[in-house]
Structure formats: structure tokens, C-alpha cells
Write a protein that holds these residues in place. Structure first.
Motif, PDB file in Angstrom:
ATOM      1  N   ASN A 136      40.180  58.388  46.291  1.00  9.75           N
ATOM      2  CA  ASN A 136      39.859  57.043  46.768  1.00  9.75           C
ATOM      3  C   ASN A 136      38.931  57.156  47.988  1.00  9.75           C
ATOM      4  OD1 ASN A 136      40.006  54.539  48.316  1.00  9.75           O
ATOM      5  ND2 ASN A 136      41.663  53.941  46.939  1.00  9.75           N
ATOM      6  N   LYS A 137      37.672  56.805  47.812  1.00  9.13           N
ATOM      7  CA  LYS A 137      36.669  57.010  48.857  1.00  9.13           C
ATOM      8  C   LYS A 137      36.924  56.163  50.095  1.00  9.13           C
ATOM      9  CE  LYS A 137      33.007  58.495  45.693  1.00  9.13           C
ATOM     10  NZ  LYS A 137      31.633  58.228  45.182  1.00  9.13           N
ATOM     11  N   THR A 138      37.456  54.948  49.902  1.00  8.32           N
ATOM     12  CA  THR A 138      37.744  54.103  51.065  1.00  8.32           C
ATOM     13  C   THR A 138      38.831  54.729  51.918  1.00  8.32           C
ATOM     14  OG1 THR A 138      37.136  52.118  49.830  1.00  8.32           O
ATOM     15  CG2 THR A 138      38.414  51.794  51.832  1.00  8.32           C
ATOM     16  N   ALA A 139      39.860  55.271  51.270  1.00 10.35           N
ATOM     17  CA  ALA A 139      40.953  55.903  52.002  1.00 10.35           C
ATOM     18  C   ALA A 139      40.501  57.184  52.701  1.00 10.35           C
ATOM     19  CB  ALA A 139      42.114  56.197  51.052  1.00 10.35           C
ATOM     20  N   THR A 140      39.710  58.001  52.008  1.00  7.76           N
ATOM     21  CA  THR A 140      39.261  59.258  52.610  1.00  7.76           C
ATOM     22  C   THR A 140      38.318  59.003  53.791  1.00  7.76           C
ATOM     23  OG1 THR A 140      37.458  59.442  50.979  1.00  7.76           O
ATOM     24  CG2 THR A 140      39.538  60.558  50.473  1.00  7.76           C
ATOM     25  N   MET A 141      37.642  57.860  53.760  1.00  4.73           N
ATOM     26  CA  MET A 141      36.768  57.476  54.862  1.00  4.73           C
ATOM     27  C   MET A 141      37.550  57.350  56.166  1.00  4.73           C
ATOM     28  SD  MET A 141      34.577  53.937  55.199  1.00  4.73           S
ATOM     29  CE  MET A 141      34.163  54.038  53.446  1.00  4.73           C
ATOM     30  N   PHE A 142      38.817  56.982  56.059  1.00  2.00           N
ATOM     31  CA  PHE A 142      39.660  56.803  57.238  1.00  2.00           C
ATOM     32  C   PHE A 142      40.575  57.999  57.494  1.00  2.00           C
ATOM     33  CE2 PHE A 142      38.465  52.507  56.042  1.00  2.00           C
ATOM     34  CZ  PHE A 142      38.125  51.962  57.271  1.00  2.00           C
ATOM     35  N   GLY A 143      40.329  59.096  56.791  1.00  3.50           N
ATOM     36  CA  GLY A 143      41.062  60.315  57.073  1.00  3.50           C
ATOM     37  C   GLY A 143      42.234  60.616  56.161  1.00  3.50           C
ATOM     38  N   PHE A 144      42.506  59.754  55.193  1.00  2.00           N
ATOM     39  CA  PHE A 144      43.599  60.019  54.257  1.00  2.00           C
ATOM     40  C   PHE A 144      43.158  61.067  53.238  1.00  2.00           C
ATOM     41  CE2 PHE A 144      44.806  55.823  55.826  1.00  2.00           C
ATOM     42  CZ  PHE A 144      46.164  55.997  56.041  1.00  2.00           C
ATOM     43  N   ARG A 145      44.086  61.938  52.870  1.00  2.00           N
ATOM     44  CA  ARG A 145      43.781  63.009  51.919  1.00  2.00           C
ATOM     45  C   ARG A 145      44.507  62.835  50.599  1.00  2.00           C
ATOM     46  NH1 ARG A 145      44.905  68.357  55.459  1.00  2.00           N
ATOM     47  NH2 ARG A 145      47.038  67.559  55.219  1.00  2.00           N
ATOM     48  N   GLY A 146      45.177  61.711  50.433  1.00  2.00           N
ATOM     49  CA  GLY A 146      45.971  61.500  49.232  1.00  2.00           C
ATOM     50  C   GLY A 146      47.371  62.055  49.410  1.00  2.00           C
ATOM     51  N   ALA A 147      48.220  61.798  48.429  1.00  2.00           N
ATOM     52  CA  ALA A 147      49.602  62.268  48.487  1.00  2.00           C
ATOM     53  C   ALA A 147      49.659  63.785  48.547  1.00  2.00           C
ATOM     54  CB  ALA A 147      50.373  61.760  47.277  1.00  2.00           C
TER      55      ALA A 147
END
Length: 297
Positions: A136-147
Motif C-alpha cells: 500500500n503506497k499511501t501507508a508506506t509513504m508514512f513509514g508503515f511496512r505492512g503487517a
């Protein structure tokens, strides 16, 4: 009269869901909240058939007390309450579970399990998040790496503490939302012949809510003051009002009769951004069985 329980309904998405459900005078709302004083104020402002009952999802004993005191049929349970803690590691007492995992997943599962006998044709809604998906590019933009899921045991202990506390906090949140989505699918799989339906809502990025309250000050400023404006053009971005309306629709629409196990976007359509691992039957089995084992232990 149809009765709906909403956890964490004093602000943000939960409050928005309550505002939409209370519009129908045939709906009775139970605000299951930790702060009953604040809950009473919210209930008074909502009007209609609204009651407040104490529930602290940081405590499994509180969940047990809530369930044991419940009486009467239930039309819906909305497991909305959730936390994101990025500045410290909190372990609950007496179990010693990491708080994000307990509140967002394990306590919600225990609450659901306890209330299922009261549901006749009822619906259960979990809240997911696009942060669960590493693509998810929007999430990774804010530093999330996924579960970062390896096992329920590791989740309960707080994941890999070798990372920075901010990154671990985001990982814990994303992983807990992954567990919410996996739980939705697995419960629907196991109870497909029962008179209860399970759904999940990915409410999208909702800038301005209290979710970032433990983030660094600079990020809190951006979250509360910049993103509500810029977010209008970002993908996967919604508002508590829009997502709350979607959640209320999921709980009440006749279009979902005899359907279960669907993960919706805030646009009221099946989400196209669900990570394939959410649907993995092996992972679903492990998540539920290991979670129930923790609860029984």
C-alpha cells in the motif's frame, strides 16, 4: 428495536458511526467505553436511544464483566476501539500482553466470542486498515511496512523490539489490523452456516483523528493541520464522517443479507487493497486457534 454495541464511540470513527445509527429511532445504541463520564456527555449530545456501559479493552476482566452482565438480543457489534502507541511499550496486567495487540485484536475477539450467543441474524464489524498491506503506497509513504506477523505469541509479546520504538509501534498497529481482517475472514469461514455475519471496514486514512496522539510532535502537527487539507487529493484517504456512514450502512443495509466475510472500503465496495495473506486459510486457522489458546490459558 435493534440494539448495536459500539466500542470506542466517544470520538473519531466510532462517534461518527453512532451519529448515523442513532438517526433511526428504532435503533438502540450501547456506547461501550472506558471513560463513562465522557461517554455520558456524548450520549446526551447524540440524543435518541443511547446508553453507556463501561468497557476497558485493556483488561480481559473488564470484557468478562461486560459480557456476563449483558442481557437481551443483539443486532450488531462494532469493534471500533483501537490504539496506536508509537512512543513506548505498554504491557497489560496481569497477562503481560502488549497493549496494541490486546486492545485491537485479542480483547475484541473475546468480546465477540462472548456476545455471539445473543446475536440472532446479527452482524459483527471489525475495523481494518490499509497499513496491513506492505504494497500500500499511501501507508508506506508514512513509514508503515505492512503487517509483521510471525505468530500470535510474538504479537502478544510486542514484535521485534530491536527496531526504533516509533517503527515498532507502527508495525504493531499494522499487524493488529491485519489480525482484525484475518479474524473477519476466518470467523466467516467457520460460521458460514450460522445466523450471524462478519464484516470488516478499511476506513482509509483519516487525518485529524486522535490516532496519532503518541506520535512525535512534528508528525502530530502534520496529521492534525496539514493532512486534513492535503488528504483530499491523496489516494486511500477518507474522513470519519464518510467512513462512519459506510460502517453504519454495513450494519443495516438489506443488500448484505445472507452475505459474510467481506472486507469493505469506505466507498462501500469490497476492498481491492487486501493483502493476499489475509485470505490464507492456514494463517486464519493459526490466528484464531492461537488467540483462543491465549484466552483460555
Amino acid at each position: 428495536m435493534k440494539t448495536y454495541i459500539i466500542t470506542g464511540a466517544t470520538s473519531g470513527l466510532g462517534l461518527s458511526i453512532a451519529k448515523y445509527l442513532v438517526k433511526d429511532p428504532e435503533n438502540r445504541l450501547i456506547l461501550a467505553v472506558r471513560d463513562t463520564v465522557r461517554g455520558a456527555v456524548v450520549a446526551g449530545n447524540l440524543g435518541g436511544n443511547v446508553e453507556v456501559i463501561e468497557l476497558d479493552l485493556r483488561s480481559l476482566k473488564s470484557v468478562d464483566a461486560f459480557v456476563s452482565s449483558w442481557k437481551g438480543e443483539l443486532s450488531g457489534l462494532i469493534n471500533n476501539a483501537g490504539v496506536q502507541i508509537t512512543n513506548e511499550t505498554l504491557l497489560t496486567k496481569p497477562e503481560g500482553f502488549e497493549e496494541t495487540f490486546l486492545v485491537n485484536h485479542l480483547a475484541a475477539l473475546k468480546l465477540t466470542q462472548g456476545l455471539l450467543p445473543f446475536m440472532v441474524g446479527g452482524r459483527v464489524l471489525f475495523i481494518g486498515s490499509g497499513t496491513h498491506n506492505p504494497k500500500n503506497k499511501t501507508a508506506t509513504m508514512f513509514g508503515f511496512r505492512g503487517a509483521q506477523f510471525e505468530s500470535i505469541k510474538i504479537c502478544s509479546e510486542g514484535l521485534n523490539a530491536s527496531e526504533s520504538i516509533n517503527q515498532v509501534g507502527m508495525d504493531r498497529y499494522a499487524t493488529s489490523k491485519f489480525l482484525n481482517m484475518v479474524t473477519t475472514v476466518e470467523l466467516a469461514r467457520r460460521m458460514s452456516h450460522e445466523d450471524v455475519s462478519f464484516f470488516c471496514l478499511d476506513p482509509g486514512l483519516m487525518p485529524g483523528t486522535g490516532l496519532a496522539r503518541t506520535a512525535p510532535a512534528a508528525l502530530q502537527f502534520v496529521w492534525s493541520n496539514i493532512l486534513p487539507i492535503v488528504g483530499k487529493i491523496l489516494p486511500d484517504t477518507s474522513t470519519p464522517d464518510k467512513s462512519g456512514k459506510a460502517a453504519a450502512w454495513i450494519m443495516t443495509t438489506n443488500q448484505l443479507m445472507n452475505k459474510t466475510g467481506i472486507i469493505f472500503s469506505y466507498a462501500r465496495k469490497p476492498s481491492k487493497r487486501v493483502w493476499s495473506k489475509v485470505l490464507d486459510a492456514g494463517i486464519g486457522k493459526a490466528v484464531l486457534e492461537d488467540s483462543f489458546a491465549l484466552l483460555d490459558g
